[in-house]
Motif scaffolding. Structure first.
Motif, PDB file in Angstrom:
ATOM      1  N   GLN A 332      43.971  99.263 -15.703  1.00  0.00           N
ATOM      2  CA  GLN A 332      43.388  99.780 -14.467  1.00  0.00           C
ATOM      3  C   GLN A 332      44.414 100.501 -13.595  1.00  0.00           C
ATOM      4  O   GLN A 332      44.105 101.505 -12.945  1.00  0.00           O
ATOM      5  CB  GLN A 332      42.736  98.644 -13.677  1.00  0.00           C
ATOM      6  N   THR A 333      45.640 100.032 -13.574  1.00  0.00           N
ATOM      7  CA  THR A 333      46.683 100.693 -12.786  1.00  0.00           C
ATOM      8  C   THR A 333      46.913 102.118 -13.264  1.00  0.00           C
ATOM      9  O   THR A 333      47.028 103.055 -12.456  1.00  0.00           O
ATOM     10  CB  THR A 333      48.009  99.905 -12.867  1.00  0.00           C
ATOM     11  N   ALA A 334      46.954 102.311 -14.593  1.00  0.00           N
ATOM     12  CA  ALA A 334      47.145 103.651 -15.153  1.00  0.00           C
ATOM     13  C   ALA A 334      45.929 104.533 -14.890  1.00  0.00           C
ATOM     14  O   ALA A 334      46.064 105.744 -14.644  1.00  0.00           O
ATOM     15  CB  ALA A 334      47.411 103.563 -16.652  1.00  0.00           C
ATOM     16  N   ILE A 335      44.738 103.938 -14.907  1.00  0.00           N
ATOM     17  CA  ILE A 335      43.522 104.703 -14.583  1.00  0.00           C
ATOM     18  C   ILE A 335      43.579 105.173 -13.138  1.00  0.00           C
ATOM     19  O   ILE A 335      43.309 106.343 -12.827  1.00  0.00           O
ATOM     20  CB  ILE A 335      42.268 103.838 -14.840  1.00  0.00           C
ATOM     21  N   HIS A 336      43.935 104.266 -12.246  1.00  0.00           N
ATOM     22  CA  HIS A 336      43.996 104.587 -10.821  1.00  0.00           C
ATOM     23  C   HIS A 336      45.046 105.664 -10.538  1.00  0.00           C
ATOM     24  O   HIS A 336      44.841 106.538  -9.677  1.00  0.00           O
ATOM     25  CB  HIS A 336      44.312 103.325 -10.020  1.00  0.00           C
ATOM     26  N   ALA A 337      46.147 105.627 -11.284  1.00  0.00           N
ATOM     27  CA  ALA A 337      47.221 106.607 -11.081  1.00  0.00           C
ATOM     28  C   ALA A 337      46.920 107.954 -11.729  1.00  0.00           C
ATOM     29  O   ALA A 337      47.655 108.929 -11.497  1.00  0.00           O
ATOM     30  CB  ALA A 337      48.536 106.049 -11.629  1.00  0.00           C
ATOM     31  N   GLY A 338      45.859 108.023 -12.546  1.00  0.00           N
ATOM     32  CA  GLY A 338      45.506 109.274 -13.208  1.00  0.00           C
ATOM     33  C   GLY A 338      46.251 109.506 -14.506  1.00  0.00           C
ATOM     34  O   GLY A 338      46.085 110.564 -15.133  1.00  0.00           O
ATOM     35  N   ARG A 339      47.055 108.532 -14.944  1.00  0.00           N
ATOM     36  CA  ARG A 339      47.758 108.691 -16.219  1.00  0.00           C
ATOM     37  C   ARG A 339      46.819 108.438 -17.397  1.00  0.00           C
ATOM     38  O   ARG A 339      47.016 108.990 -18.473  1.00  0.00           O
ATOM     39  CB  ARG A 339      48.949 107.730 -16.300  1.00  0.00           C
ATOM     40  N   LEU A 340      45.819 107.595 -17.183  1.00  0.00           N
ATOM     41  CA  LEU A 340      44.841 107.291 -18.222  1.00  0.00           C
ATOM     42  C   LEU A 340      43.461 107.752 -17.777  1.00  0.00           C
ATOM     43  O   LEU A 340      42.974 107.354 -16.723  1.00  0.00           O
ATOM     44  CB  LEU A 340      44.806 105.782 -18.513  1.00  0.00           C
ATOM     45  N   ASN A 341      42.859 108.596 -18.592  1.00  0.00           N
ATOM     46  CA  ASN A 341      41.501 109.068 -18.331  1.00  0.00           C
ATOM     47  C   ASN A 341      40.605 108.605 -19.478  1.00  0.00           C
ATOM     48  O   ASN A 341      40.760 109.065 -20.617  1.00  0.00           O
ATOM     49  CB  ASN A 341      41.456 110.593 -18.230  1.00  0.00           C
ATOM     50  N   LEU A 342      39.713 107.688 -19.180  1.00  0.00           N
ATOM     51  CA  LEU A 342      38.709 107.242 -20.146  1.00  0.00           C
ATOM     52  C   LEU A 342      37.422 107.995 -19.846  1.00  0.00           C
ATOM     53  O   LEU A 342      36.851 107.841 -18.762  1.00  0.00           O
ATOM     54  CB  LEU A 342      38.500 105.733 -20.051  1.00  0.00           C
ATOM     55  N   LEU A 343      36.993 108.819 -20.791  1.00  0.00           N
ATOM     56  CA  LEU A 343      35.854 109.699 -20.579  1.00  0.00           C
ATOM     57  C   LEU A 343      34.710 109.302 -21.505  1.00  0.00           C
ATOM     58  O   LEU A 343      34.865 109.316 -22.736  1.00  0.00           O
ATOM     59  CB  LEU A 343      36.258 111.156 -20.838  1.00  0.00           C
TER      60      LEU A 343
END
Length: 447
Positions: A332-343
């Motif tokens: 979740q931290t990486a998602i929030h930072a924009g490093r991880l995009n789950l589409l």
């Protein structure tokens, strides 16, 4: 070298030079069907097709009729169709008992009185333990590479389609290599039998030759000419593998590890092997951006709408969503930072079957590999690794990704994904029972 970098490993792979103008990307399932039929109609020397199945429906019948018509026009046309041995001799999952597609192949062969050989390739003694997941349509010197099989939904006949990737590659050396592999590694096997002829042996009767075939496939490779200089520009490496720790698996892991800025992954079923998950997490920690485009559970080919009778296989899309939710929660931290995009891909009423990897702007992997434990351990898989150091394909790759992303929605928080409590009662009951006996973990290795 023991500690060679991932990029050094990739650069050392054998490859064949490719003209950028010789690669064409098709945007839709309907375009794939049209171009495949056009190529078959224009064939002059050879047609070699490898697919999981050629289905007895309108789409499959259109392809088979085109193959017979091509043979009638060109009697010396070299044709070989390869499908999975087990898949061809059963009905659809969840359907009533059927003789499968093999009976149809035989009926058509008797009516046509022409040689269009259809071979059943047994990768394992049981379908659950491994299938022919090899991809590629070689027509003369053109390779049409897609993860699609051949039936109504993959060819968009009727209202529904199953989205995939479709590349036309004009390259005689690559085409020769792929045909040579089929001839030497598959058609030479005593375990491989014609399905368009009667008196097909039972799987039980050929168990020994199937085991020998699988053992030999573990060391089989695509062959490229060794007397030509190594290309320095746009080039393609054909890859194949079956079983644990095979060369294709190793390249996939090295490819993801080679990213310096961005990774884009397409997979229809979120059930990543541990080795892939591990390297993705490492790359996220390094600050590499990771985009994973995965099918929504309703876009899964096993999804069963609430309006239809529930079958056990219909629980699979929910298992995949549970995997995705756990992964999203951990990252979740990486998602929030924009490093991880789950589409999540979802074009309502249609299904998603895209596979592949893009690394920075200089590597692409075209493959039918689902990037799951089954693909990494059981099935016979292949891929085409494109190295594009001068980024000649960057614009076309961006266009393809944009087309794929038009039906996606980004997950901003793991809580956006449903939990077991939200699922239909029959799904909930089945998954709880599987979880109690830890059968869900076992299933993830095979499905």
């Amino acid at each position: 070298m023991l500690f060679e970098s991932p990029r050094a490993f990739l650069r050392a792979l054998p490859r064949v030079q490719q003209d950028a103008n010789g690669i064409e990307i098709l945007a839709t399932t309907a375009q794939f069907r049209t171009r495949l039929l056009e190529q078959i109609a224009q064939a002059k020397q050879r047609i070699y097709i490898a697919a999981l199945y050629l289905q007895h429906d309108e789409g499959g019948a259109e392809i088979l009729a085109a193959l017979y018509a091509a043979k009638a026009r060109q009697p010396y046309l070299d044709i070989a169709i390869l499908v999975d041995w087990h898949r061809a001799q059963r009905g659809l999952i969840g359907a009533a008992a059927q003789s499968g597609n093999a009976g149809w192949y035989q009926s058509e062969a008797q009516q046509q009185q022409l040689e269009v050989p259809i071979y059943g390739v047994p990768v394992q003694t049981r379908e659950l333990l491994g299938v022919l997941h090899l991809k590629g349509f070689v027509i003369d010197d053109t390779v049409i590479y897609s993860g699609a099989s051949l039936n109504n939904v993959y060819l968009h006949i009727g209202e529904r389609y199953r989205a995939d990737r479709y590349h036309l590659i004009r390259n005689q050396i690559l085409a020769n290599s792929m045909v040579q592999f089929i001839q030497e590694a598959l058609l030479s096997q005593t375990a491989v039998h014609r399905l368009d002829r009667p008196s097909i042996p039972s799987t039980k009767d050929i168990r020994g030759t199937i085991r020998l075939c699988r053992q030999q496939l573990k060391s089989a490779r695509y062959k490229l000419a060794t007397n030509t200089p190594t290309p320095t520009g746009l080039a393609i490496t054909p890859l194949v593998g079956v079983g644990q720790r095979n060369p294709l698996n190793r390249v996939i892991v090295k490819l993801i590890a080679a990213a310096e800025r961005k990774i884009v992954i397409c997979t229809p079923y979120f059930n990543l092997p541990r080795s892939v998950t591990k390297i993705i997490k490492q790359q996220l920690k390094k600050g590499v951006q990771v985009d994973i485009i995965v099918g929504d559970k309703t876009a899964n080919d096993f999804f069963i709408p609430a309006s239809e009778p529930f079958k056990t296989i219909g629980a699979l899309p929910y298992l995949y969503e549970m995997n995705l939710r756990r992964f999203a929660k951990a990252q979740q931290t990486a998602i929030h930072a924009g490093r991880l995009n789950l589409l999540l891909w979802n074009d309502v009423g249609h299904s998603y079957h895209l596979k592949g990897i893009w690394i920075d702007d200089d590597y692409q992997l075209l493959t039918g590999n689902n990037l799951n434990p089954r693909a990494f351990n059981l099935d016979l898989e292949n891929a085409l690794l494109i190295h594009d150091p001068q980024q000649q394909l960057a614009a076309s790759a961006q266009i393809e990704q944009t087309q794929i992303r038009q039906h996606t929605q980004r997950i901003t928080h793991f809580a956006e994904l449903e939990t077991l409590a939200d699922y239909p009662e029959k799904v909930k009951k089945l998954l709880r029972r599987l979880s109690r006996i830890r059968a869900d973990r076992l299933l993830s290795r095979f499905l």
